[in-house]
Design a protein around this motif. Sequence first.
Motif, PDB file in Angstrom:
ATOM      1  N   THR A 109       0.807  -1.227   0.000  1.00  0.00           N
ATOM      2  CA  THR A 109       0.000   0.000   0.000  1.00  0.00           C
ATOM      3  C   THR A 109       0.843   1.281   0.000  1.00  0.00           C
ATOM      4  O   THR A 109       0.315   2.370   0.202  1.00  0.00           O
ATOM      5  N   GLY A 110       2.162   1.147  -0.224  1.00  0.00           N
ATOM      6  CA  GLY A 110       2.996   2.348  -0.372  1.00  0.00           C
ATOM      7  C   GLY A 110       3.148   3.168   0.896  1.00  0.00           C
ATOM      8  O   GLY A 110       3.142   4.398   0.839  1.00  0.00           O
ATOM      9  N   GLN A 111       3.321   2.506   2.047  1.00  0.00           N
ATOM     10  CA  GLN A 111       3.543   3.204   3.317  1.00  0.00           C
ATOM     11  C   GLN A 111       4.923   3.859   3.342  1.00  0.00           C
ATOM     12  O   GLN A 111       5.883   3.294   2.862  1.00  0.00           O
TER      13      GLN A 111
ATOM     14  N   VAL B 167       2.973   7.182  -0.053  1.00  0.00           N
ATOM     15  CA  VAL B 167       2.873   7.336  -1.505  1.00  0.00           C
ATOM     16  C   VAL B 167       1.584   6.685  -2.012  1.00  0.00           C
ATOM     17  O   VAL B 167       0.985   7.138  -2.981  1.00  0.00           O
ATOM     18  N   GLY B 168       1.180   5.628  -1.323  1.00  0.00           N
ATOM     19  CA  GLY B 168      -0.040   4.937  -1.727  1.00  0.00           C
ATOM     20  C   GLY B 168       0.209   3.929  -2.823  1.00  0.00           C
ATOM     21  O   GLY B 168       1.288   3.889  -3.414  1.00  0.00           O
ATOM     22  N   PRO B 169      -0.786   3.095  -3.098  1.00  0.00           N
ATOM     23  CA  PRO B 169      -0.618   2.013  -4.063  1.00  0.00           C
ATOM     24  C   PRO B 169      -0.654   2.506  -5.510  1.00  0.00           C
ATOM     25  O   PRO B 169      -1.253   3.538  -5.802  1.00  0.00           O
TER      26      PRO B 169
END
Lengths: 154, 154, 154, 154, 154
Positions: free
Chosen positions: D140-142, D149-151
Amino acid sequence: MAKVGIADTAFARYDMGKAAIDELKRHSSVKIERYTVPGIKDLPVACKKLFDEHKCDIVMALGMPGSKPTDKTCAHEASMGIIYCQLMTNKHIIEVFVHEDEAPDGKELAWLMDRRAREHAQNVIKLLFTPKVLEREAGTGQRQGYEDVGPARQ
Amino acid sequence: MAKVGIADTAFARYDMGKAAIDELKRHSSVKIERYTVPGIKDLPVACKKLFDEHKCDIVMALGMPGSKPTDKTCAHEASMGIIYCQLMTNKHIIEVFVHEDEAPDGKELAWLMDRRAREHAQNVIKLLFTPKVLEREAGTGQRQGYEDVGPARQ
Amino acid sequence: MAKVGIADTAFARYDMGKAAIDELKRHSSVKIERYTVPGIKDLPVACKKLFDEHKCDIVMALGMPGSKPTDKTCAHEASMGIIYCQLMTNKHIIEVFVHEDEAPDGKELAWLMDRRAREHAQNVIKLLFTPKVLEREAGTGQRQGYEDVGPARQ
Amino acid sequence: MAKVGIADTAFARYDMGKAAIDELKRHSSVKIERYTVPGIKDLPVACKKLFDEHKCDIVMALGMPGSKPTDKTCAHEASMGIIYCQLMTNKHIIEVFVHEDEAPDGKELAWLMDRRAREHAQNVIKLLFTPKVLEREAGTGQRQGYEDVGPARQ
Amino acid sequence: MAKVGIADTAFARYDMGKAAIDELKRHSSVKIERYTVPGIKDLPVACKKLFDEHKCDIVMALGMPGSKPTDKTCAHEASMGIIYCQLMTNKHIIEVFVHEDEAPDGKELAWLMDRRAREHAQNVIKLLFTPKVLEREAGTGQRQGYEDVGPARQ
């Protein structure tokens, strides 16, 4: 009697192993075990075998990294292996590497390889028999091959 | 009585080992074991031997990497070995490296090597005897040699 | 009878394992154990398993690093693993890497991969059966693949 | 009760250890053992000692690499040691490094160091007590410090 | 029944772990153990724990290094740890790294991460159950994600 392992390569362009052995024999009474491998990346395990299988007290690892970027990487990998081998065995390996591009031509390269091998053979003798001599040289800017740089002064 | 190992080199251009020993003796009562080797790549096994064979509680590894790219690589290899040695022994090695190109001339180089060796000798004393002092310095931007940088503030 | 492990990859663009096996069979009587993995970073543990589970006496690790910077890093990581594996087992791994960008086109690349694999198979035979031959080649500038460079002379 | 080791440095310019401890205490009931060392290269063995001598279950290694090339190399060496330490102990070390040049000025640097230390303290709690929460965050781009950043979406 | 460990990260921007598990379940009967960690530098010890504590036979380590130089260094450090972990355990870890800058945008990045995870899941199945299939692919220029390159021909 102390036993010195000589690990060297067929890749190198000068017989540093022979120079080192000659120097060791001139200046000390040690037994010699020689182990030639194809290239520098074969040196770490050669050193390990010289300690474990041939019971050497100290080893010289002699090699000539080439001048391409890949060769520099190989030299780095070999050096890391040589350091780990020492930590695994609690014994010194004196690494004698002459980079092919340290000298401007083949003649000086051969001279440099001969001289550095011999000066490091002297270091082996000091580590084995006269550590106090090395202690007196602490911080004095010693070099092997080209001239000593000497100490910096405040 | 705590025993401090001093591993240093003949390659360096200033006798950092002597400075470190002087500082340790002025400010603490410790036993000293000194071990001089040819160059920085010989330091990791020297440290290992100072722990295993000489029963040191902590070691200072003092060296002066030269200014060529090859020298930087050697410093990196030595540092990796010094870190592994610590993991193998569960003991601290305080690495005191001064790069030859950190100082503009020989005079300042000698001054810097002396000072960094002494300030790290102070760190050795703190690690051995007053860890709470180090804890109070956490995050305060301490430097050894040149001036402290100090903390950043929100 | 000596047993040679052949660790190679599906990533490589030429079957170096086959070339090495052919060369070994032509010039010696050895048992062969082959182990193909996806890429070069899988080679170190493949070599380890060839020693520990398949009781090989020596291993050839054959791979073709690609031409991108990431591929060069992978090759470096694989080489480090191959060196550690040797130190853990006290056995030789002859690394046969051909970088994809060593050759100007696919045809020469295939030729180079074949030839280097075969010349290193000869090194395996020397290490196993005729170490004195390698010793005679010390410092003579041997290369695998392209032509030998030969010795430098004072 | 779980025990968390906090290894940090006097070199860093913000007291990340204090921030991490504050965050851990607010959101969990854990015992804390703190160990401050001079610089980041001293962190690997500090972590090892926190596991072996102080019986910690997990350690946070907090450091601030400087902005010079040498500092980047030191960070790399420390990170390698931190990874080996984990492999030797089968325990997690959450490395919290903030590079001095990640922030444009001292104020933002302090803010970033505080926030990253706190967000990684949250990761420590998840690893110890709620691993399923981490699993739900997989892919999930943690990020820790600056914004997530998010997915990426197909 | 064979047990496959899935080590992945919250940092990555696509759930490669889910893709890998889906692919493994479609094409084989294996048990799955999943372990999500914050970032790629946490993967080596996660793999080690999957082998030692969860008794996995093989592990997939899935991660997405970012595009900054620091991220590249982290990837290198993680890869070194993954290789050492394999040498310590004699078990394969299939590293599935997709660099964020391999794809021009988020959509292709997600596609690439999905596909590479699935193709490497196929490699896991081959290593576990049909090693002879891998041997037939030796030297054929296989790639995971983008198209195969194919063999070079003399």
